[in-house]
Scaffold this motif. Sequence first.
Motif, PDB file in Angstrom:
ATOM      1  N   ALA A 289       0.862  -1.189   0.000  1.00  0.00           N
ATOM      2  CA  ALA A 289       0.000   0.000   0.000  1.00  0.00           C
ATOM      3  C   ALA A 289       0.896   1.236   0.000  1.00  0.00           C
ATOM      4  O   ALA A 289       1.914   1.266   0.686  1.00  0.00           O
ATOM      5  CB  ALA A 289      -0.906   0.014   1.236  1.00  0.00           C
ATOM      6  N   PRO A 290       0.528   2.256  -0.782  1.00  0.00           N
ATOM      7  CA  PRO A 290       1.334   3.478  -0.792  1.00  0.00           C
ATOM      8  C   PRO A 290       1.197   4.216   0.537  1.00  0.00           C
ATOM      9  O   PRO A 290       0.261   3.951   1.313  1.00  0.00           O
ATOM     10  CB  PRO A 290       0.725   4.290  -1.937  1.00  0.00           C
ATOM     11  N   PRO A 291       2.096   5.148   0.796  1.00  0.00           N
ATOM     12  CA  PRO A 291       1.943   5.955   2.015  1.00  0.00           C
ATOM     13  C   PRO A 291       0.611   6.711   1.972  1.00  0.00           C
ATOM     14  O   PRO A 291       0.127   7.058   0.892  1.00  0.00           O
ATOM     15  CB  PRO A 291       3.111   6.935   1.956  1.00  0.00           C
ATOM     16  N   PRO A 292       0.014   6.956   3.113  1.00  0.00           N
ATOM     17  CA  PRO A 292      -1.205   7.758   3.136  1.00  0.00           C
ATOM     18  C   PRO A 292      -0.945   9.132   2.512  1.00  0.00           C
ATOM     19  O   PRO A 292       0.187   9.638   2.584  1.00  0.00           O
ATOM     20  CB  PRO A 292      -1.527   7.894   4.625  1.00  0.00           C
ATOM     21  N   PRO A 293      -1.957   9.758   1.905  1.00  0.00           N
ATOM     22  CA  PRO A 293      -1.762  11.069   1.277  1.00  0.00           C
ATOM     23  C   PRO A 293      -1.148  12.100   2.224  1.00  0.00           C
ATOM     24  O   PRO A 293      -0.370  12.953   1.803  1.00  0.00           O
ATOM     25  CB  PRO A 293      -3.162  11.478   0.841  1.00  0.00           C
ATOM     26  N   GLY A 294      -1.490  12.019   3.513  1.00  0.00           N
ATOM     27  CA  GLY A 294      -0.952  12.949   4.498  1.00  0.00           C
ATOM     28  C   GLY A 294       0.390  12.527   5.054  1.00  0.00           C
ATOM     29  O   GLY A 294       0.947  13.187   5.925  1.00  0.00           O
ATOM     30  N   GLY A 295       0.935  11.398   4.573  1.00  0.00           N
ATOM     31  CA  GLY A 295       2.215  10.907   5.056  1.00  0.00           C
ATOM     32  C   GLY A 295       2.060   9.991   6.253  1.00  0.00           C
ATOM     33  O   GLY A 295       0.953   9.698   6.704  1.00  0.00           O
ATOM     34  N   ALA A 296       3.160   9.504   6.745  1.00  0.00           N
ATOM     35  CA  ALA A 296       3.179   8.605   7.903  1.00  0.00           C
ATOM     36  C   ALA A 296       4.355   8.990   8.786  1.00  0.00           C
ATOM     37  O   ALA A 296       5.368   9.496   8.317  1.00  0.00           O
ATOM     38  CB  ALA A 296       3.319   7.155   7.446  1.00  0.00           C
ATOM     39  N   ARG A 297       4.205   8.698  10.059  1.00  0.00           N
ATOM     40  CA  ARG A 297       5.234   9.041  11.039  1.00  0.00           C
ATOM     41  C   ARG A 297       5.709   7.786  11.735  1.00  0.00           C
ATOM     42  O   ARG A 297       4.913   6.916  12.071  1.00  0.00           O
ATOM     43  CB  ARG A 297       4.632  10.027  12.035  1.00  0.00           C
ATOM     44  N   PHE A 298       7.023   7.701  11.964  1.00  0.00           N
ATOM     45  CA  PHE A 298       7.623   6.577  12.680  1.00  0.00           C
ATOM     46  C   PHE A 298       8.672   7.110  13.639  1.00  0.00           C
ATOM     47  O   PHE A 298       9.453   7.987  13.287  1.00  0.00           O
ATOM     48  CB  PHE A 298       8.299   5.603  11.702  1.00  0.00           C
ATOM     49  N   ASP A 299       8.689   6.581  14.845  1.00  0.00           N
ATOM     50  CA  ASP A 299       9.748   6.884  15.808  1.00  0.00           C
ATOM     51  C   ASP A 299      10.665   5.669  15.845  1.00  0.00           C
ATOM     52  O   ASP A 299      10.286   4.617  16.339  1.00  0.00           O
ATOM     53  CB  ASP A 299       9.172   7.136  17.200  1.00  0.00           C
ATOM     54  N   VAL A 300      11.858   5.817  15.278  1.00  0.00           N
ATOM     55  CA  VAL A 300      12.809   4.716  15.206  1.00  0.00           C
ATOM     56  C   VAL A 300      13.828   4.910  16.331  1.00  0.00           C
ATOM     57  O   VAL A 300      14.622   5.848  16.312  1.00  0.00           O
ATOM     58  CB  VAL A 300      13.502   4.678  13.828  1.00  0.00           C
ATOM     59  N   VAL A 301      13.773   4.025  17.319  1.00  0.00           N
ATOM     60  CA  VAL A 301      14.644   4.097  18.497  1.00  0.00           C
ATOM     61  C   VAL A 301      15.844   3.185  18.251  1.00  0.00           C
ATOM     62  O   VAL A 301      15.691   2.054  17.780  1.00  0.00           O
ATOM     63  CB  VAL A 301      13.874   3.660  19.766  1.00  0.00           C
ATOM     64  N   PHE A 302      17.052   3.693  18.566  1.00  0.00           N
ATOM     65  CA  PHE A 302      18.260   2.922  18.283  1.00  0.00           C
ATOM     66  C   PHE A 302      19.332   3.201  19.321  1.00  0.00           C
ATOM     67  O   PHE A 302      19.299   4.199  20.028  1.00  0.00           O
ATOM     68  CB  PHE A 302      18.771   3.215  16.870  1.00  0.00           C
TER      69      PHE A 302
END
Length: 159
Positions: free
Chosen positions: A39-52
């Motif tokens: 599925a493409p990204p939502p039109p409004g975009g997507a957010r991810f918090d990548v902890v490392f």
Amino acid sequence: MATAPPSFAPGEPLYEARFAITGIGEYGYSLETLFSGTAPPPPGGARFDVVFEGALEGPRLSGTAAGTDYARVRGDGRMDLHIHLRIATPDGAAVAFFGGGVAVPDPATGLLRLYINAALHSSDPRYTWVNGLPVWTTGTADLARREIRVTGYTPAAGG
């Protein structure tokens, strides 16, 4: 009293780092969906918090580090990076890292190519030489292996 900044050659490596991704925060759209192409990204975009977390090793800066990339995938698929990291040096100092940049998927390898413009800061007199030092960081993120590898460079002679 602050120490004098070390001398750098243009493009000289400041550190190499290897991080393990220890967590991913999602907000209604999964990272797995994004990279599977189902599925493409939502039109409004997507957010991810990548902890490392992991370690940096270098001729001028070394230590352990932990942080979060508050990544945003735009509706057109571009991934914008917003990274906050705390570096703990072997001699007990703390150095803050803030970086912004982009992650570009590499279809040939399945990796994300990382391009980051970073700034460092420390109030510890032994490390005030990092304040204002421009740092360019490049590398890769392998989300399948949950691994990030980057090298930070200083672009200007004289620090």
